[in-house]
Design a protein around this motif. Structure first.
Motif, PDB file in Angstrom:
ATOM      1  N   UNK A 239     -35.606 -25.512  31.859  1.00 18.56           N
ATOM      2  CA  UNK A 239     -34.831 -24.970  30.909  1.00 18.56           C
ATOM      3  C   UNK A 239     -33.688 -23.966  31.425  1.00 18.56           C
ATOM      4  N   UNK A 240     -34.072 -22.940  32.339  1.00 19.99           N
ATOM      5  CA  UNK A 240     -33.197 -22.200  33.079  1.00 19.99           C
ATOM      6  C   UNK A 240     -31.909 -23.000  33.563  1.00 19.99           C
ATOM      7  N   UNK A 241     -32.002 -23.961  34.275  1.00 24.03           N
ATOM      8  CA  UNK A 241     -31.185 -24.875  34.754  1.00 24.03           C
ATOM      9  C   UNK A 241     -30.538 -25.589  33.840  1.00 24.03           C
ATOM     10  N   UNK A 242     -31.103 -26.124  32.643  1.00 24.06           N
ATOM     11  CA  UNK A 242     -30.404 -27.153  31.796  1.00 24.06           C
ATOM     12  C   UNK A 242     -29.562 -26.096  30.837  1.00 24.06           C
ATOM     13  N   UNK A 243     -29.803 -24.772  30.582  1.00 23.54           N
ATOM     14  CA  UNK A 243     -29.296 -23.917  29.841  1.00 23.54           C
ATOM     15  C   UNK A 243     -27.766 -23.158  30.333  1.00 23.54           C
ATOM     16  N   UNK A 244     -28.162 -23.063  31.818  1.00 21.29           N
ATOM     17  CA  UNK A 244     -26.805 -22.378  32.495  1.00 21.29           C
ATOM     18  C   UNK A 244     -25.753 -23.413  32.310  1.00 21.29           C
ATOM     19  N   UNK A 245     -24.609 -22.945  32.144  1.00 21.49           N
ATOM     20  CA  UNK A 245     -23.419 -23.664  32.116  1.00 21.49           C
ATOM     21  C   UNK A 245     -22.842 -23.930  33.245  1.00 21.49           C
ATOM     22  N   UNK A 246     -22.577 -23.256  34.359  1.00 16.83           N
ATOM     23  CA  UNK A 246     -22.202 -23.159  35.557  1.00 16.83           C
ATOM     24  C   UNK A 246     -23.258 -23.124  36.698  1.00 16.83           C
ATOM     25  N   UNK A 247     -23.655 -24.159  37.032  1.00 17.17           N
ATOM     26  CA  UNK A 247     -24.860 -24.244  38.120  1.00 17.17           C
ATOM     27  C   UNK A 247     -24.271 -25.163  39.170  1.00 17.17           C
ATOM     28  N   UNK A 248     -24.413 -24.845  40.366  1.00 17.90           N
ATOM     29  CA  UNK A 248     -23.919 -25.442  41.521  1.00 17.90           C
ATOM     30  C   UNK A 248     -24.936 -26.695  41.637  1.00 17.90           C
TER      31      UNK A 248
END
Length: 134
Positions: free
Chosen positions: A72-81
């Motif tokens: 959920x954290x990775x899906x909701x973060x707009x700018x993830x490498x």
């Protein structure tokens, strides 16, 4: 009446054989005979299935909760490498944990699902119906 005579004759022969033999058989024969008989007994004995450890279940539920929150954290973060790569890795780990949880809970295999999302949803529903939460 004939069986009584046969029994007496058998006991008489056993007593004579006991007098003729010097003692118990050599120890290597006894060990070999014991190995053979225990091997045969183990082959025919039913081994009880051990009950699942409740702490294994708890550990697995904790790991499932951890992974789902990371997804959920990775899906909701707009700018993830490398967002797609991270999501694929996290979902693969989540699917593996779901498979392990289903094996532990006794859920039958969901082989007819074509997509991973369908299989994941069905496994989550089966585990939830059996009282699992994460």
């Amino acid at each position: 009446m004939a069986w009584l005579g046969a029994a007496v004759l058998f006991l008489l022969l056993c007593a004579l054989l006991g007098l003729l033999l010097p003692g118990p058989p050599p120890s290597r024969w006894r060990r070999r005979l014991q190995r053979v008989t225990t091997g045969m007994a183990a082959r025919f004995r039913r081994h009880p299935v051990p009950a699942p450890d409740p702490f294994d279940t708890l550990r697995l539920q904790t790991r499932l909760g951890d992974l789902s929150s990371k997804i959920r954290t990775v899906e909701s973060a707009p700018h993830v490498y490398a967002k797609a790569h991270r999501l694929m890795a996290l979902e693969a780990a989540y699917d593996d944990l779901l498979d392990e949880a289903c094996r532990l809970a006794g859920v039958p295999d969901q082989a007819e699902c074509r997509r991973a999302e369908e299989k994941r949803w069905q496994e989550e529903q089966e585990l939830a119906s059996r009282g699992w939460s994460w």
